[in-house]
Scaffold this motif. Structure first.
Motif, PDB file in Angstrom:
ATOM      1  N   ALA A   1       0.889  -1.175   0.000  1.00 13.12           N
ATOM      2  CA  ALA A   1       0.000   0.000   0.000  1.00 13.12           C
ATOM      3  C   ALA A   1       0.919   1.215   0.000  1.00 13.12           C
ATOM      4  O   ALA A   1       1.652   1.436   0.965  1.00 13.12           O
ATOM      5  CB  ALA A   1      -0.893   0.003   1.232  1.00 13.12           C
ATOM      6  N   HIS A   2       0.905   1.982  -1.085  1.00 16.39           N
ATOM      7  CA  HIS A   2       1.939   3.025  -1.189  1.00 16.39           C
ATOM      8  C   HIS A   2       1.673   4.204  -0.254  1.00 16.39           C
ATOM      9  O   HIS A   2       0.543   4.638  -0.073  1.00 16.39           O
ATOM     10  CB  HIS A   2       2.146   3.472  -2.640  1.00 16.39           C
ATOM     11  N   LEU A   3       2.755   4.697   0.330  1.00  9.84           N
ATOM     12  CA  LEU A   3       2.682   5.805   1.296  1.00  9.84           C
ATOM     13  C   LEU A   3       2.849   7.152   0.617  1.00  9.84           C
ATOM     14  O   LEU A   3       2.521   8.182   1.204  1.00  9.84           O
ATOM     15  CB  LEU A   3       3.814   5.660   2.325  1.00  9.84           C
TER      16      LEU A   3
ATOM     17  N   ILE B   1      -6.850   9.969  -0.547  1.00 11.36           N
ATOM     18  CA  ILE B   1      -7.486   8.682  -0.223  1.00 11.36           C
ATOM     19  C   ILE B   1      -6.651   7.623  -0.953  1.00 11.36           C
ATOM     20  O   ILE B   1      -6.409   6.537  -0.430  1.00 11.36           O
ATOM     21  CB  ILE B   1      -8.964   8.688  -0.688  1.00 11.36           C
ATOM     22  N   ASP B   2      -6.185   7.990  -2.146  1.00 14.88           N
ATOM     23  CA  ASP B   2      -5.142   7.276  -2.892  1.00 14.88           C
ATOM     24  C   ASP B   2      -3.800   7.628  -2.263  1.00 14.88           C
ATOM     25  O   ASP B   2      -3.285   8.709  -2.507  1.00 14.88           O
ATOM     26  CB  ASP B   2      -5.211   7.703  -4.350  1.00 14.88           C
ATOM     27  N   ASP B   3      -3.158   6.853  -1.428  1.00 12.43           N
ATOM     28  CA  ASP B   3      -3.497   5.471  -1.200  1.00 12.43           C
ATOM     29  C   ASP B   3      -3.582   5.230   0.305  1.00 12.43           C
ATOM     30  O   ASP B   3      -3.416   4.126   0.778  1.00 12.43           O
ATOM     31  CB  ASP B   3      -2.419   4.591  -1.844  1.00 12.43           C
ATOM     32  N   LYS B   4      -3.892   6.361   1.022  1.00  9.76           N
ATOM     33  CA  LYS B   4      -3.852   6.236   2.482  1.00  9.76           C
ATOM     34  C   LYS B   4      -5.063   5.494   3.023  1.00  9.76           C
ATOM     35  O   LYS B   4      -5.014   4.970   4.143  1.00  9.76           O
ATOM     36  CB  LYS B   4      -3.616   7.593   3.106  1.00  9.76           C
TER      37      LYS B   4
ATOM     38  N   TYR C   1       7.310   5.471  -4.153  1.00 12.42           N
ATOM     39  CA  TYR C   1       7.445   6.026  -5.512  1.00 12.42           C
ATOM     40  C   TYR C   1       6.359   5.519  -6.459  1.00 12.42           C
ATOM     41  O   TYR C   1       6.571   5.460  -7.656  1.00 12.42           O
ATOM     42  CB  TYR C   1       8.837   5.687  -6.076  1.00 12.42           C
ATOM     43  N   GLU C   2       5.184   5.163  -5.909  1.00 11.63           N
ATOM     44  CA  GLU C   2       4.124   4.632  -6.782  1.00 11.63           C
ATOM     45  C   GLU C   2       3.639   5.690  -7.741  1.00 11.63           C
ATOM     46  O   GLU C   2       3.412   5.407  -8.916  1.00 11.63           O
ATOM     47  CB  GLU C   2       2.948   4.114  -5.940  1.00 11.63           C
ATOM     48  N   GLU C   3       3.466   6.922  -7.253  1.00 15.59           N
ATOM     49  CA  GLU C   3       2.826   7.952  -8.088  1.00 15.59           C
ATOM     50  C   GLU C   3       3.679   8.335  -9.298  1.00 15.59           C
ATOM     51  O   GLU C   3       3.188   8.989 -10.211  1.00 15.59           O
ATOM     52  CB  GLU C   3       2.493   9.199  -7.254  1.00 15.59           C
ATOM     53  N   ILE C   4       4.940   7.968  -9.299  1.00 10.98           N
ATOM     54  CA  ILE C   4       5.735   8.193 -10.506  1.00 10.98           C
ATOM     55  C   ILE C   4       6.156   6.870 -11.157  1.00 10.98           C
ATOM     56  O   ILE C   4       6.987   6.856 -12.059  1.00 10.98           O
ATOM     57  CB  ILE C   4       6.958   9.099 -10.243  1.00 10.98           C
TER      58      ILE C   4
ATOM     59  N   ILE D   1      -2.600  -2.998  -2.911  1.00 10.79           N
ATOM     60  CA  ILE D   1      -3.892  -2.448  -2.497  1.00 10.79           C
ATOM     61  C   ILE D   1      -3.865  -0.991  -2.938  1.00 10.79           C
ATOM     62  O   ILE D   1      -3.102  -0.180  -2.414  1.00 10.79           O
ATOM     63  CB  ILE D   1      -4.109  -2.537  -0.962  1.00 10.79           C
ATOM     64  N   ASP D   2      -4.661  -0.698  -3.955  1.00 14.99           N
ATOM     65  CA  ASP D   2      -4.655   0.660  -4.502  1.00 14.99           C
ATOM     66  C   ASP D   2      -6.069   0.976  -4.980  1.00 14.99           C
ATOM     67  O   ASP D   2      -6.897   0.074  -5.135  1.00 14.99           O
ATOM     68  CB  ASP D   2      -3.627   0.771  -5.638  1.00 14.99           C
ATOM     69  N   ILE D   3      -6.323   2.253  -5.232  1.00 12.91           N
ATOM     70  CA  ILE D   3      -7.696   2.684  -5.513  1.00 12.91           C
ATOM     71  C   ILE D   3      -8.260   2.047  -6.783  1.00 12.91           C
ATOM     72  O   ILE D   3      -7.535   1.738  -7.729  1.00 12.91           O
ATOM     73  CB  ILE D   3      -7.797   4.218  -5.632  1.00 12.91           C
TER      74      ILE D   3
HETATM   75 ZN   LIG Z   1      -2.413   4.917  -5.769  1.00 12.76          ZN
END
Ligand SMILES: [Zn+2]
Length: 346
Positions: free
Chosen positions: A70-72, A187-190, A221-224, A241-243
């Motif tokens: 689950a990316h921070l 909410i993505d991804d908290k 670094y998920e968002e990039i 686990i992602d949106i």
């Molecule tokens: Zn995400």
């Protein structure tokens, strides 16, 4: 499975993680929070050199290791140029929609740990002054930060200790309504981070062990696109686990968990995805299967980087993703249910 009893824990966890800034690469404020949550449940956090945190759970069978990620990291900005009038130009960390951050309060985080707030504004900022205030395309060339400081030159901004490469976080605006709606950025991804901790707490409270040795991973670094590029070699399955997404030609809603069959890059592993669908059916999890475009996860990043794993992804569907997002507590609860049945399944 009485996940409804964990509603306060879900919401408090989510709010705590959302309110601590963690734009891509800016890990220093949120990792202590991650460690605090882990310690409260009796676990340590270890790290790799991408700053991905791991909580390791012993399984009933430790001959196999699985990983749930689950990316921070969240969307954010990074300072590009300090302009001669004292305004600041930025570039994006992740897929920012600049229209959604106009008028927002942002915070500059310097390398020395100083923080300065400012207003994210358009260069044509007022309908009273500019003919193109309504029509100018909002992008990194038309949007600037005006610090909440009386500065009118580049030198005055530099004197505050601000420089190119400083990170900028965006005010998240967390809100919860009595009918279970969560409205917030990130909410993505908290919501997924909160889901992982709630699953862990539920299993601990009920004396349930995962079936296999399990790494809970929190990449940065998920968002990039490269959060999952490194994963420990013993991992055989990586589930992100992602949106989920909501829109035309999509099945997801704010009340269900979306199982992603394919994203922008690749279909997910057929066997593992079928297993998740089967588990959802058998355990009365309210789910949909969906195919996403303009979307990826760390599980697919892991595969594309050459890791030898079976990949899958699921999560709560979110309205207006990468803006001020909205989902319902119901979608988060369905995500937690699916996560628990996955962790405890053969
Ligand atoms: Zn995400």
């Amino acid at each position: 499975m009485k996940i409804e009893n964990y509603r306060d824990y879900i919401l408090n966890t989510m709010k705590d993680f959302i309110e601590v800034p963690s734009p891509v690469s800016y890990y220093e404020e949120i990792l202590p929070l991650l460690e605090k949550y882990a310690i409260n449940l009796g676990y340590d956090v270890t790290y790799d050199r991408k700053r991905t945190g791991y909580i390791t759970l012993e399984g009933e069978d430790n001959s196999k290791t699985i990983c749930v990620g689950a990316h921070l990291d969240t969307l954010g900005l990074i300072i590009k140029t300090i302009n001669s009038d004292g305004s600041i130009s930025v570039t994006q960390l992740g897929g920012i929609n600049y229209s959604s951050i106009e008028g927002e309060t942002v915070t500059v985080h310097t390398r020395e740990g100083k923080k300065y707030t400012g207003l994210m504004t358009c260069i044509s900022h007022s309908v009273h002054v500019f003919d193109d205030a309504r029509t100018l395309q909002r992008d990194e060339n038309s949007m600037v930060i005006m610090l909440d400081k009386n500065v009118t030159s580049e030198d005055e901004v530099i004197a505050l200790g601000i420089e190119a490469g400083d990170i900028v976080s965006i005010n998240p605006r967390f809100e919860y309504t009595e009918d279970g709606y969560i409205k917030s950025r990130f909410i993505d991804d908290k919501a997924a981070v909160a889901s992982v901790f709630t699953a862990l707490k539920y299993m601990k409270d009920n004396g349930i062990k995962p079936k296999y040795r399990t790494l809970l991973a929190f990449p940065f670094y998920e968002e990039i696109g490269h959060g999952g590029a490194y994963i420990p070699s013993e991992v055989e399955e990586y589930v992100a686990i992602d949106i989920g997404l909501i829109g035309p030609e999509l099945n997801g809603s704010e009340y269900q968990v979306s199982i992603c069959a394919k994203d922008n890059y690749s279909p997910y592993d057929r066997g593992l995805t079928t297993k998740l669908i089967q588990l959802a059916k058998e355990n009365e999890v309210d789910y949909v299967v969906d195919v996403f475009y303009r979307y990826g996860t760390d599980a697919n990043a892991a595969v594309r980087a050459g890791n030898n794993v079976y990949a899958a992804a699921f999560g709560m569907a979110v309205h207006s993703s990468h803006g001020v997002e909205r989902t319902n507590i119901k979608a988060i609860e369905e995500t937690i249910k699916l996560l628990i049945v996955y962790l405890t399944s053969k």
